[in-house]
Write a protein that holds these residues in place. Structure first.
Motif, PDB file in Angstrom:
ATOM      1  N   SER A 229       0.651  -1.192  -0.101  1.00 34.78           N
ATOM      2  CA  SER A 229       0.233  -0.039   0.168  1.00 34.78           C
ATOM      3  C   SER A 229       0.946   1.066  -0.273  1.00 34.78           C
ATOM      4  CB  SER A 229      -0.970   0.557   0.851  1.00 34.78           C
ATOM      5  OG  SER A 229      -1.555   1.068   1.159  1.00 34.78           O
ATOM      6  N   SER A 230       0.434   2.079  -0.638  1.00 30.69           N
ATOM      7  CA  SER A 230       1.257   3.599  -0.769  1.00 30.69           C
ATOM      8  C   SER A 230       0.181   4.221  -0.949  1.00 30.69           C
ATOM      9  CB  SER A 230       2.715   3.376  -2.544  1.00 30.69           C
ATOM     10  OG  SER A 230       3.041   4.603  -2.129  1.00 30.69           O
ATOM     11  N   LEU A 231       0.910   5.648  -0.878  1.00 33.16           N
ATOM     12  CA  LEU A 231      -0.107   6.910  -1.294  1.00 33.16           C
ATOM     13  C   LEU A 231      -0.045   7.492  -2.549  1.00 33.16           C
ATOM     14  CD1 LEU A 231       0.525   8.771   2.007  1.00 33.16           C
ATOM     15  CD2 LEU A 231      -1.222   7.315   1.349  1.00 33.16           C
ATOM     16  N   GLY A 232       0.455   7.034  -3.396  1.00 35.48           N
ATOM     17  CA  GLY A 232       0.830   7.120  -4.988  1.00 35.48           C
ATOM     18  C   GLY A 232       1.713   6.224  -5.616  1.00 35.48           C
ATOM     19  N   TYR A 233       1.630   5.744  -6.835  1.00 37.02           N
ATOM     20  CA  TYR A 233       2.536   4.699  -8.025  1.00 37.02           C
ATOM     21  C   TYR A 233       3.191   5.916  -9.130  1.00 37.02           C
ATOM     22  CZ  TYR A 233      -0.029   1.362  -4.742  1.00 37.02           C
ATOM     23  OH  TYR A 233       0.060   0.377  -3.635  1.00 37.02           O
ATOM     24  N   GLU A 234       3.625   5.630  -9.891  1.00 39.58           N
ATOM     25  CA  GLU A 234       4.699   5.817 -10.927  1.00 39.58           C
ATOM     26  C   GLU A 234       4.909   4.967 -12.171  1.00 39.58           C
ATOM     27  OE1 GLU A 234       8.191   7.953 -11.067  1.00 39.58           O
ATOM     28  OE2 GLU A 234       7.650   8.832  -9.204  1.00 39.58           O
ATOM     29  N   ASN A 273      -2.896   8.545  -5.078  1.00 39.97           N
ATOM     30  CA  ASN A 273      -2.999   9.376  -6.713  1.00 39.97           C
ATOM     31  C   ASN A 273      -1.361   8.372  -7.659  1.00 39.97           C
ATOM     32  OD1 ASN A 273      -4.069  11.186  -5.776  1.00 39.97           O
ATOM     33  ND2 ASN A 273      -1.796  11.809  -3.746  1.00 39.97           N
ATOM     34  N   PHE A 274      -1.726   8.649  -9.061  1.00 46.17           N
ATOM     35  CA  PHE A 274      -0.936   7.681 -10.085  1.00 46.17           C
ATOM     36  C   PHE A 274      -0.588   8.858 -10.921  1.00 46.17           C
ATOM     37  CE2 PHE A 274      -4.472   4.784  -8.797  1.00 46.17           C
ATOM     38  CZ  PHE A 274      -3.501   3.626  -8.315  1.00 46.17           C
ATOM     39  N   SER A 275       0.362   8.940 -11.393  1.00 44.37           N
ATOM     40  CA  SER A 275       1.355   9.189 -12.380  1.00 44.37           C
ATOM     41  C   SER A 275       1.891   8.143 -13.341  1.00 44.37           C
ATOM     42  CB  SER A 275       2.254  10.412 -12.365  1.00 44.37           C
ATOM     43  OG  SER A 275       3.297   9.416 -11.415  1.00 44.37           O
ATOM     44  N   VAL A 276       1.707   8.737 -15.113  1.00 45.46           N
ATOM     45  CA  VAL A 276       1.870   7.932 -16.390  1.00 45.46           C
ATOM     46  C   VAL A 276       2.973   8.719 -16.867  1.00 45.46           C
ATOM     47  CG1 VAL A 276       0.773   6.363 -18.071  1.00 45.46           C
ATOM     48  CG2 VAL A 276      -0.216   7.181 -15.876  1.00 45.46           C
ATOM     49  N   ASP A 277       4.320   8.100 -17.134  1.00 42.50           N
ATOM     50  CA  ASP A 277       4.298   8.579 -18.752  1.00 42.50           C
ATOM     51  C   ASP A 277       5.521   7.087 -19.741  1.00 42.50           C
ATOM     52  OD1 ASP A 277       6.715   7.112 -16.764  1.00 42.50           O
ATOM     53  OD2 ASP A 277       6.944   8.968 -16.084  1.00 42.50           O
ATOM     54  N   SER A 278       6.111   8.186 -20.414  1.00 46.44           N
ATOM     55  CA  SER A 278       6.017   6.715 -21.682  1.00 46.44           C
ATOM     56  C   SER A 278       7.394   7.255 -22.014  1.00 46.44           C
ATOM     57  CB  SER A 278       5.015   6.824 -22.129  1.00 46.44           C
ATOM     58  OG  SER A 278       5.307   7.688 -23.499  1.00 46.44           O
ATOM     59  N   GLN A 495      -9.735   5.707   4.869  1.00 48.42           N
ATOM     60  CA  GLN A 495      -9.922   7.258   4.980  1.00 48.42           C
ATOM     61  C   GLN A 495      -9.002   7.517   6.185  1.00 48.42           C
ATOM     62  OE1 GLN A 495     -13.821   9.266   4.278  1.00 48.42           O
ATOM     63  NE2 GLN A 495     -12.957   8.725   2.117  1.00 48.42           N
ATOM     64  N   ALA A 496      -9.175   7.145   7.181  1.00 52.49           N
ATOM     65  CA  ALA A 496      -9.077   7.065   8.088  1.00 52.49           C
ATOM     66  C   ALA A 496      -7.222   6.275   8.366  1.00 52.49           C
ATOM     67  CB  ALA A 496      -9.746   6.561   9.757  1.00 52.49           C
ATOM     68  N   SER A 497      -7.182   5.475   7.871  1.00 52.03           N
ATOM     69  CA  SER A 497      -6.115   4.441   8.122  1.00 52.03           C
ATOM     70  C   SER A 497      -4.955   4.785   6.964  1.00 52.03           C
ATOM     71  CB  SER A 497      -6.528   3.022   6.737  1.00 52.03           C
ATOM     72  OG  SER A 497      -6.496   3.236   5.498  1.00 52.03           O
ATOM     73  N   GLN A 498      -5.298   5.768   5.842  1.00 51.68           N
ATOM     74  CA  GLN A 498      -4.921   6.983   4.286  1.00 51.68           C
ATOM     75  C   GLN A 498      -3.835   7.649   5.943  1.00 51.68           C
ATOM     76  OE1 GLN A 498      -6.637   7.794   1.267  1.00 51.68           O
ATOM     77  NE2 GLN A 498      -4.786   6.191   0.353  1.00 51.68           N
ATOM     78  N   GLU A 499      -4.740   8.595   6.738  1.00 50.19           N
ATOM     79  CA  GLU A 499      -4.326   9.270   7.275  1.00 50.19           C
ATOM     80  C   GLU A 499      -3.466   8.969   8.400  1.00 50.19           C
ATOM     81  OE1 GLU A 499      -8.199  11.245   9.207  1.00 50.19           O
ATOM     82  OE2 GLU A 499      -8.811  11.780   7.295  1.00 50.19           O
ATOM     83  N   ALA A 500      -3.641   7.970   9.016  1.00 47.38           N
ATOM     84  CA  ALA A 500      -2.630   7.514  10.143  1.00 47.38           C
ATOM     85  C   ALA A 500      -1.249   7.590   9.674  1.00 47.38           C
ATOM     86  CB  ALA A 500      -3.548   6.427  10.588  1.00 47.38           C
TER      87      ALA A 500
END
Length: 557
Positions: A229-234, A273-278, A495-500
């Protein structure tokens, strides 16, 4: 002795005594206070309680009986009512979980009955969500008559793409009320194992709190494939063209991402959050030399050699954005002319249908073969236009696995509806949320426990107010997430677990917590003793002299 000398001597003793009193009562406390390490108070007791984590998870289940599934007597005894079934699993002395299904049995409403009595189950799947409002994590199971035309004749269970499933009634008119509940509950348990979480999923999510080797490898097979689990991925899509002299490869990656990948990421945007590049890499070859197969006049990569492919290729990859988020790599490899066509073969020697493979917590690679019949007709490179629909179908399946959306094992004689334009079903998102919530709670509690232990062992680390605020916020968020899980409110719990996890990591990785930035107590004394010692020597000597004179006077008197 002259009065003046006596008065001068008394004045000296008085001054020495006053200086001593000032040094002891004012100087030492002031020095100690101004040189001590500031440490804001932390909720050590509450953190200690979180070290013993026993999750209590509730799943809200509605069992709706359609008209014709129960006799009047059975309906009178059974509906409406609520029952609970609970299971508990202790992993070790400090970690465990229990979950219960809160099953509410009721009769179908008029609008629900009209949708169920149709002959098209797909239309019913679309109509029923407009009738009921299902919250994240909940499941609605419609028990339909055994002779219904809604389900195909050989199908007992139909799992829709929303949070509803249809169960062909196993009830007969001779069943007692107890037999009805028992037979229906047996089928419901199988449906819930497909549409909700399983024991293995929760155990894998708690793996950070469980010593390795406690459970069999089968329990963690799915979890080892997916990223933590992560707050974002590339997400990076790379086209590898090792032979640009022979191949002029063109891929419309931007349109493919917008058409296939972005709708899927939009569905999961509230999770991370997701970011996409190529990128396109030339002269990037695989680290393994393919083997030529004379029977098929082709080259092949065996299953055993696939792990050796990644390391040499990974060294050439890069990300355009500097970030601490995990990177998911998807590589489209066009084999060079001398190694074409190239196929991936399984352990039995058969070609893999997709000609692709994925690596746990890394990404996937697909080999895209090119038709070389036109190569001898011209000296120019072959113009290759990649079929992005076929490529993205493979990459999207790999992306689902890497994010933790795994294939389910449906009950016997069942059908699982394809998500279609939805890309991912509602209950698949719920399964992901269950795992991510438990994983976030486990990670946050581990972080808080480690931080409290670190700060307790190293007393010279400054604890600023903002760090204390983050710790209090993390503890409160964990407690709130546990409460939401207990009441079956999945989305607020997530949502609370993400804040934690956000607050706990901010506190743990705060730069001011580097204890090397501050002097330990022994170094503090080593610095200040050379300053205080010259000042203290005359004071101590005068006090000793005054003490001796006082004793002498007492003897004389």
């Amino acid at each position: 002795m002259a009065p003046a000398a006596t008065e001068e001597k008394s004045r000296g003793k008085y001054c020495a005594s006053c200086i001593t009193v000032v040094v002891i009562l004012v100087g030492l406390p002031l020095w100690w206070r101004t040189t001590e390490t500031y440490r804001a108070s932390l909720p050590y007791a509450q953190i200690s309680e979180l070290d013993f984590l026993l999750l209590d998870i509730s799943v809200l289940v509605e069992v709706v009986f359609a008209r014709g599934t129960l006799t009047a007597e059975q309906q009178k005894k059974l509906l409406p009512q609520t029952q609970f079934s609970q299971k508990e699993n202790r992993l070790n002395d400090k970690t465990g979980f229990k979950y219960r299904y809160e099953k509410t049995y009721r009769a179908a409403t008029g609008i629900e009955q009209d949708a169920i009595m149709g002959e098209n189950v797909e239309e019913a799947v679309v109509t029923l969500p407009r009738v009921y409002e299902s919250s994240a994590g909940s499941v609605v199971i419609y028990v339909v008559p055994a002779d219904t035309q809604l389900l195909p004749q050989e199908v007992t269970v139909y799992i829709g793409k929303h949070r509803a499933a249809f169960l062909r009634s196993p009830v007969t008119r001779s069943h007692s009320a107890e037999d009805v509940l028992r037979d229906v509950d047996d089928s419901i348990e199988e449906i819930l194992q497909a549409m909700s979480f399983t024991d293995d999923m929760v155990v894998a999510a708690l793996s950070s709190r469980v010593p390795s080797g406690t459970f069999g490898t089968d329990t963690f097979t799915g979890s080892m494939t997916a990223f933590k689990s992560s707050l974002g991925y590339e997400i990076t899509f790379s086209l590898l063209n090792p032979d640009p002299k022979s191949h002029d490869v063109c891929w419309d990656i931007e349109r493919a991402v917008n058409n296939y990948v972005q709708p899927f990421l939009d569905k999961l945007s509230f999770i991370a959050n997701f970011s996409v590049d190529s990128q396109i890499l030339y002269y990037a070859v695989l680290g393994v030399t393919p083997r030529f197969d004379k029977t098929s006049s082709s080259f092949s990569l065996n299953e055993d050699s696939l792990p050796h492919v990644i390391n040499p290729v990974e060294a050439k990859l890069g990300s355009s954005v500097a970030s601490s988020y995990p990177v998911l790599n998807f590589l489209l490899y066009v084999p060079e002319y001398s190694h074409s066509p190239l196929y991936i073969r399984d352990s039995n020697g058969s070609p893999v249908e997709t000609n692709a493979f994925h690596s746990s917590r890394w990404g996937g690679i697909m080999i895209y073969n090119v038709d070389h019949e036109r190569l001898n007709e011209t000296l120019h490179p072959i113009s290759v236009k990649v079929d992005m629909a076929r490529v993205m179908e493979v990459f999207l399946a790999q992306l689902r696995l890497l994010l933790g959306i795994q294939k389910v094992q449906p009950p016997p004689e069942s059908i699982v509806q394809s998500p279609g334009n939805m890309i991912v079903t509602d209950w698949e998102i719920d399964r992901l949320l269950w795992v991510r919530t438990v994983e976030n709670i486990a990670t946050a509690t581990n972080t808080l426990t480690s931080l409290a232990q670190l700060l307790d062992e190293i007393g010279n680390i400054v604890i600023n107010d903002n760090i204390a605020s983050e710790v209090y916020s993390a503890v409160a968020s964990v407690q709130r997430s546990l409460q939401e899980l207990e009441t079956g409110r999945l989305l607020p719990a997530f949502q609370a677990s993400q804040e934690a996890i956000t607050s706990s990591e901010r506190a743990f990785f705060d730069p001011s917590l580097l204890h090397l930035l501050y002097f330990p107590d022994d170094q503090k004394f080593a610095i200040y003793i050379p300053l205080f010692l010259p000042m203290c020597v005359p004071i101590v000597l005068s006090l000793l002299k005054t003490g001796k004179e006082f004793k002498w006077r007492r003897k004389v008197d």
